[in-house]
Write a protein that holds these residues in place. Structure first.
Motif, PDB file in Angstrom:
ATOM      1  N   THR A 121       0.725  -1.071  -0.043  1.00 31.28           N
ATOM      2  CA  THR A 121      -0.075   0.045  -0.073  1.00 31.28           C
ATOM      3  C   THR A 121       0.863   1.266   0.013  1.00 31.28           C
ATOM      4  OG1 THR A 121      -0.045  -0.098   2.528  1.00 31.28           O
ATOM      5  CG2 THR A 121      -1.825  -1.238   1.300  1.00 31.28           C
ATOM      6  N   ASP A 122       2.079   1.143   0.414  1.00 28.15           N
ATOM      7  CA  ASP A 122       2.943   2.376   0.506  1.00 28.15           C
ATOM      8  C   ASP A 122       4.244   1.819  -0.183  1.00 28.15           C
ATOM      9  OD1 ASP A 122       4.250   4.723   0.784  1.00 28.15           O
ATOM     10  OD2 ASP A 122       4.280   4.499   2.899  1.00 28.15           O
ATOM     11  N   ARG A 124       6.723   3.545  -1.258  1.00 27.80           N
ATOM     12  CA  ARG A 124       7.997   4.267  -0.496  1.00 27.80           C
ATOM     13  C   ARG A 124       8.399   3.977   0.673  1.00 27.80           C
ATOM     14  NH1 ARG A 124       5.384  10.596  -1.917  1.00 27.80           N
ATOM     15  NH2 ARG A 124       5.404  10.182  -4.178  1.00 27.80           N
TER      16      ARG A 124
END
Length: 245
Positions: A121-122, A124
């Motif tokens: 979901t992330d 980064r």
């Protein structure tokens, strides 16, 4: 335990024990008398029949650790992971990233288009590093071109440079499709000119001929031939190797 008149008291039972006052489920696999029962059909995934063969696996280790503040800092090291479809990938990585008392997951070698990169979901928040893992040297250009299948029909003359193996150098007329291919020497005018190293880069579909041309590594002599050949050499999956050498 008290219950209203006409009601049977029910209490929570430990795992593997049936709660007091609850009748055996009619779809249970076995009755106390030892008679097997056929499970009822239902639409829930928990009732769906399991596949006959595994759809994925992972080789991993867990190492427990604790921070000075008392927070868990365990690490999961995934040596190898394979998933044959989207459901298997979701189940596999959902388990590996949710193990108790683990704060991080270190993976082994993954393809640049691995499903994990799209499941996060992330992205980064992940520390993604790019490493070279697949090296290819074409020893017999004619056999290599004829030995693979192509994503689209292709009819192109390639002029290949190879300073180390002169038998590879020259013009090759490639005709191919999803069902097969032929590659023969020809005296026809070349459509594309490239080095054998760049042909190897495009051979597995990891790099496109168009991208290599953008870097000046492939020269288009016949307009339109680059786009058609680049599409034909493409692959729906990026090449990858899960072990080092």
């Amino acid at each position: 335990m008290h219950a209203p008149p006409g009601r049977t008291p029910v209490r929570r039972a430990p795992p593997g024990r049936r709660p007091v006052g609850q009748r055996p489920p009619p779809g249970g696999p076995e009755t106390p008398g030892g008679r097997a029962r056929t499970p009822r059909a239902c639409g829930s995934p928990s009732c769906a029949p399991r596949p006959a063969s595994p759809r994925g696996y992972a080789l991993f280790r867990r190492k427990g650790d604790w921070a000075d503040t008392g927070q868990p800092q365990g690490t999961v090291k995934v040596r190898e992971s394979v998933a044959l479809d989207a459901a298997a990938a979701r189940a596999l990585w959902g388990t590996l990233t949710d193990l108790d008392l683990m704060a991080g997951v270190h993976t082994g070698r993954l393809a640049v288009d691995d499903a994990l990169l799209h499941l996060l979901t992330d992205l980064r928040g992940a520390q993604v590093r790019l490493h070279d893992g697949v090296w290819l040297r074409l020893l017999d250009v004619g056999a290599a071109l004829a030995g693979r299948r192509y994503a689209a029909e292709v009819d192109v003359v390639l002029e290949v440079r190879d300073e180390l193996l002169p038998a590879n150098a020259g013009r090759w007329h490639l005709r191919g499709s999803a069902s097969g291919a032929t590659a023969v020497r020809t005296g026809e005018a070349a459509h594309l000119v490239l080095d054998v190293a760049d042909l190897a880069s495009a051979y597995l579909g990891g790099f496109s001929l168009a991208a290599l041309a953008g870097a000046g590594r492939v020269t288009e002599l016949a307009p339109g031939s680059l786009a058609a050949a680049s599409t034909a050499f493409g692959s729906p999956l990026a090449p990858a190797i899960s072990w080092g050498f």
